[in-house]
Design a protein around this motif. Structure first.
Motif, PDB file in Angstrom:
ATOM      1  N   HIS A   1      41.629  46.990  -6.181  1.00 22.82           N
ATOM      2  CA  HIS A   1      42.517  47.580  -7.182  1.00 22.82           C
ATOM      3  C   HIS A   1      41.866  47.845  -8.537  1.00 22.82           C
ATOM      4  O   HIS A   1      42.403  48.623  -9.324  1.00 22.82           O
ATOM      5  CB  HIS A   1      43.740  46.678  -7.411  1.00 22.82           C
ATOM      6  N   CYS A   2      40.749  47.214  -8.837  1.00 22.64           N
ATOM      7  CA  CYS A   2      40.188  47.296 -10.185  1.00 22.64           C
ATOM      8  C   CYS A   2      38.735  47.767 -10.232  1.00 22.64           C
ATOM      9  O   CYS A   2      38.324  48.446 -11.166  1.00 22.64           O
ATOM     10  CB  CYS A   2      40.261  45.929 -10.874  1.00 22.64           C
ATOM     11  N   MET A   3      37.959  47.369  -9.235  1.00 21.30           N
ATOM     12  CA  MET A   3      36.524  47.602  -9.258  1.00 21.30           C
ATOM     13  C   MET A   3      36.148  49.082  -9.292  1.00 21.30           C
ATOM     14  O   MET A   3      35.129  49.443  -9.876  1.00 21.30           O
ATOM     15  CB  MET A   3      35.859  46.931  -8.059  1.00 21.30           C
ATOM     16  N   GLY A   4      36.964  49.929  -8.721  1.00 21.56           N
ATOM     17  CA  GLY A   4      36.646  51.356  -8.705  1.00 21.56           C
ATOM     18  C   GLY A   4      36.420  51.917 -10.091  1.00 21.56           C
ATOM     19  O   GLY A   4      35.585  52.797 -10.295  1.00 21.56           O
ATOM     20  N   CYS A   5      37.145  51.419 -11.071  1.00 21.63           N
ATOM     21  CA  CYS A   5      36.983  51.870 -12.453  1.00 21.63           C
ATOM     22  C   CYS A   5      36.145  50.894 -13.288  1.00 21.63           C
ATOM     23  O   CYS A   5      35.276  51.296 -14.032  1.00 21.63           O
ATOM     24  CB  CYS A   5      38.339  52.056 -13.131  1.00 21.63           C
TER      25      CYS A   5
ATOM     26  N   HIS B   1      31.045  44.088 -11.644  1.00 24.53           N
ATOM     27  CA  HIS B   1      30.885  42.936 -12.528  1.00 24.53           C
ATOM     28  C   HIS B   1      31.719  43.076 -13.792  1.00 24.53           C
ATOM     29  O   HIS B   1      31.446  42.414 -14.791  1.00 24.53           O
ATOM     30  CB  HIS B   1      29.409  42.733 -12.879  1.00 24.53           C
ATOM     31  N   GLY B   2      32.711  43.979 -13.750  1.00 24.54           N
ATOM     32  CA  GLY B   2      33.583  44.174 -14.903  1.00 24.54           C
ATOM     33  C   GLY B   2      32.907  44.891 -16.050  1.00 24.54           C
ATOM     34  O   GLY B   2      33.343  44.808 -17.191  1.00 24.54           O
TER      35      GLY B   2
ATOM     36  N   LYS C   1      34.451  55.514 -21.374  1.00 25.21           N
ATOM     37  CA  LYS C   1      35.646  55.848 -20.602  1.00 25.21           C
ATOM     38  C   LYS C   1      36.484  54.645 -20.197  1.00 25.21           C
ATOM     39  O   LYS C   1      37.692  54.650 -20.351  1.00 25.21           O
ATOM     40  CB  LYS C   1      35.254  56.622 -19.345  1.00 25.21           C
ATOM     41  N   ILE C   2      35.845  53.638 -19.652  1.00 24.76           N
ATOM     42  CA  ILE C   2      36.554  52.470 -19.115  1.00 24.76           C
ATOM     43  C   ILE C   2      35.986  51.219 -19.791  1.00 24.76           C
ATOM     44  O   ILE C   2      34.779  50.981 -19.731  1.00 24.76           O
ATOM     45  CB  ILE C   2      36.365  52.339 -17.586  1.00 24.76           C
TER      46      ILE C   2
END
Length: 151
Positions: free
Chosen positions: A38-42, A46-47, A53-54
């Motif tokens: 749910h999150c790694m794509g953006c 490793h955050g 952009k992100i």
């Protein structure tokens, strides 16, 4: 099949098997699994985010987690607020991020996110994220280090 094709086929099968066996197991529904799906794509593996952009979660989440306003911001950004994760699963992901991608958070005395906190702060979805983030960073600067204003 020619010898070259047989060799290429065997190599691809071997590569696939090795990749499968060497990949760490990610249990479905674990916080890590939910981050990956749910999150790694953006936000990246490793955050680290995407420059310009992100935002980088591994730099900003500890600062945001210092205050009630920052914690509410972190769960009301569109990606978190609009995700199909339950409040409990989103809470687990936020806490996983603090402990895994931001391991030094314990030394800062940050508390864990609670389901009640996430549930109460998740809606409404922020529509002007950059403006809200900039205002929050100004407020946070009074209580300690903050991530860069620009991501």
């Amino acid at each position: 099949m020619t010898r070259r094709l047989q060799t290429a086929y065997r190599a691809s099968v071997l590569w696939g098997l090795c990749s499968f066996l060497l990949t760490p197991v990610v249990q479905a529904e674990s916080p890590r699994y939910n981050y990956v799906t749910h999150c790694m794509g953006c936000h990246g593996p490793h955050g680290e985010g995407v420059a310009g952009k992100i935002p980088a979660l591994n730099q900003s989440l500890p600062a945001f987690a210092r205050t009630v306003e920052g914690r509410a911001f972190a769960v009301s950004v569109p990606g978190a607020s609009n995700s199909n994760l339950s409040d409990a699963d989103l809470t687990d992901v936020m806490n996983w991020l603090l402990t895994q991608l931001n391991a030094d958070h314990q030394s800062r005395g940050l508390g864990v996110f609670t389901v009640a906190e996430v549930s109460g702060s998740r809606k409404p979805v922020l529509s002007k994220v950059r403006e809200a983030r900039a205002a929050l960073l100004k407020s946070l600067a009074q209580s300690g280090p903050v991530p860069p204003d620009e991501y």
